[in-house]
Design an enzyme around this catalytic site. Structure first.
Site, short mmCIF file in Angstrom:
data_model
loop_
_atom_site.label_atom_id
_atom_site.label_comp_id
_atom_site.label_asym_id
_atom_site.label_seq_id
_atom_site.Cartn_x
_atom_site.Cartn_y
_atom_site.Cartn_z
N ASP A 156 -13.48 5.91 2.12
CA ASP A 156 -12.08 6.02 2.58
C ASP A 156 -11.78 7.49 2.89
OD1 ASP A 156 -9.35 6.15 2.88
OD2 ASP A 156 -8.86 4.97 1.11
N GLU A 216 -7.34 0.57 -4.54
CA GLU A 216 -7.39 0.51 -3.07
C GLU A 216 -8.74 0.00 -2.55
OE1 GLU A 216 -6.07 4.45 -2.09
OE2 GLU A 216 -4.04 4.01 -2.78
N ASP A 268 0.89 -1.17 0.00
CA ASP A 268 0.00 0.00 0.00
C ASP A 268 0.92 1.22 0.00
OD1 ASP A 268 -1.65 2.12 0.58
OD2 ASP A 268 -2.40 1.34 2.49
#
Ligand code: AMP
Length: 526
Positions: free
Chosen positions: A215, A185, A27
């Site tokens: 998010d 993501e 990530d």
């Protein structure tokens, strides 16, 4: 005469020690980066030498040394010019795109094309800076596995455009990392929650189950709607705001305290101190009804601060409304009503704020999933997907994404003609026929742009390509079929065929804000 012993390839493999194929999940975040793998069938985050698994995405450049992570973060105050953070924001964009460059402490080189920053260690572009973060993560993996790890899945925001995705792949190449897949993501978050599993999410309609990923990080809000059908994840809409995040909530609280305490003209140090305190109060209020603290200002005034959750909610109402409006926009983009959402996944540090969850509960009936650490869920999902790619996991689902922005070409008068529309499912191939404007024209210039605006000037230029060697003919006679193809990673390639002569040309688009092959080779030799 020497005899060569020849073995069958299978025989060699049979005698070689069996080594598990390793693909790690990365990530590469704006604020923090994480690297994860699967151990005993569970995703685990790899730790650096200081036992940290959340690595600040910060790089410090000194004459002889490059520091990454917490050590670099600690240089932010003493050497801000050479300490680069949030480089993800600069990936795949040009200098003119950085509106707030004056408020940043870096020495930008003011020129067109790829962004460049002057540091104590020479001129660095965002791809090199991101590659330094990736090299650091790779080293953590090498130490963990006691061998070189070369393959990875890297996550990117679902809205990342062509240039930003390409820049990420180039950064990985510079770090000697082979990107097996760029993974969106929100898709990674859904994988971490096991939404591929029929028991976790029911495909109630023939249209599949729908999941909304909310998010909210320190600086941005990314909303994605995923559709799951027959083991396929598809991102059907992306929306959000690159200027809405935890920092804005801190600032709202800061303004409230200034007014409440009749504070004006704070020094720079006091401003930084109060903003930091507001952030702590905000975080404190995620687990308490009331947060109290004292703060000594440089004029020796002692502030006794006490803020309740309700007060903080009222102060933040405009920001909450803004976020919920964007959620509705995402639903409109996906052409669905709130009731069609089956699950909501919360990602990002700010999703720990209770009233954010409540605001979503007011719109949706869906179950809200937030039991996996919202800072780690994306890296965990990437590790699960990496394990599948490595062949260590029996699950095998397809991941489909959408293109977040329309792709088009410039036509007469600077008008955009869209060829691949926003939110089209990837991979996709579209063709468009072109012809010449005047007699005996042997060249044709095609300007490829990405964006929603009708005016080319308001879209992002992805590159220009010239079709050469068109056979001389009357204007309008040549039939040139141009094929635009976006692969599963969201990367664009373009090819052309002149159909009257059947002459094919494959065109490589020079990335507007990436490295050319030559630049890449030169940097890899350094
Ligand atoms: P991220 O970019 O996902 O790392 O999120 C960072 C943001 O999350 C910052 O604004 C933090 O202040 C915020 N944050 C982290 N932990 C909490 C918490 N417990 N409560 C509220 N906000 C938090």
């Amino acid at each position: 005469m020497a005899l060569l012993q020849i073995s069958e390839p299978d025989e060699i493999l049979a005698h070689a020690p069996l080594q598990k194929k390793i693909i790690v999940g990365i990530d590469l975040g704006t604020t923090n980066s994480l690297i994860a793998t699967i151990e005993d069938d569970k995703p685990v985050l790899l730790k650096d030498n200081n036992n940290n698994d959340i690595i600040p995405s910060v790089v410090h450049y000194s004459k002889n040394d490059i520091l990454v992570g917490m050590e670099a973060y600690n240089k932010k105050l003493s050497d801000p010019t050479n300490t680069i953070s949030s480089v993800k924001r600069f990936m795949g964009i040009g200098f003119s795109d950085i509106k707030d460059y004056k408020s940043l402490p870096y020495q930008f080189i003011q020129k067109d094309g790829l962004i460049e920053i002057n540091t104590n260690c020479g001129i660095k572009n965002p791809i090199e800076i991101a590659s330094d973060i990736l090299k650091h993560l790779k080293q953590i993996a090498n130490n963990h596995f006691n061998r070189e790890v070369t393959d990875a899945i890297i996550t990117v925001p679902a809205y990342f455009n062509e240039s930003q995705r390409l820049a990420t792949i180039q950064a990985a190449k510079l770090a000697n990392i082979n990107v097996m897949r760029l993974l969106n993501e929100p898709t990674a978050a859904a994988i971490a929650y096991g939404l591929d599993n029929q028991n976790n999410i029911q495909e109630q309609t023939k249209d599949g189950a729908k999941c909304l990923v909310f998010d909210l990080g320190g600086g941005t809000l990314d909303i994605s709607i995923l559709r799951l059908y027959q083991g396929v994840f598809e991102v059907i809409a992306v929306n959000g705001d690159t200027m809405l995040g935890g920092d804005d909530f801190d600032y709202g609280l800061y303004c409230y305290i200034l007014e409440k305490e009749h504070l004006n003209a704070l020094t720079n140090e006091d401003t930084a101190l109060l903003l930091n305190t507001c952030k702590k109060i905000k975080e404190d209020l995620s687990s308490k009804n009331k947060s109290c603290c004292t703060l000594l200002l440089s004029n020796k005034r002692l502030l006794n601060l006490s803020i309740t959750q309700d007060e903080f909610k009222n102060i933040s109402q405009k920001l909450i409304d803004k976020a919920i409006n964007l959620v509705h926009n995402a639903l409109t983009d996906a052409n669905i009503l709130p009731d069609a959402i089956d699950k909501i996944i919360l990602v990002g540090g700010m999703s720990r704020v209770p009233f954010i969850k409540h605001a979503l509960q007011e719109v949706f009936n869906a179950e809200i999933l937030n039991h996996i650490d919202p800072d780690k869920v994306v890296a965990m999902g990437a590790a699960i997907q990496a394990d599948i790619l490595a062949g260590n996991n029996k699950n095998d689902w397809l991941l489909l994404d959408v293109t977040p922005l329309s792709l088009g070409i410039e036509t007469m008068g600077g008008i955009t003609q869209k060829i691949i529309h926003r939110n089209s499912t990837l991979p996709i191939i579209k063709t468009q026929q072109f012809t010449t404007f005047y007699d005996n024209q042997t060249k044709l210039l095609i300007h490829i742009v990405q964006g929603e605006h009708d005016l080319v000037a308001k879209c992002r230029s992805l590159g220009r390509l010239v079709l050469e060697d068109i056979p001389p003919m009357k204007a309008g006679e040549p039939r040139i079929v141009v094929t635009f193809q976006i692969d599963a990673d969201g990367l664009l390639s373009v090819s052309a065929l002149e159909t009257t002569t059947n002459k094919a040309t494959t065109i490589a688009i020079k990335p507007s804000f990436g490295l050319t092959e030559d630049e890449m080779t030169a940097l890899l030799k350094l």
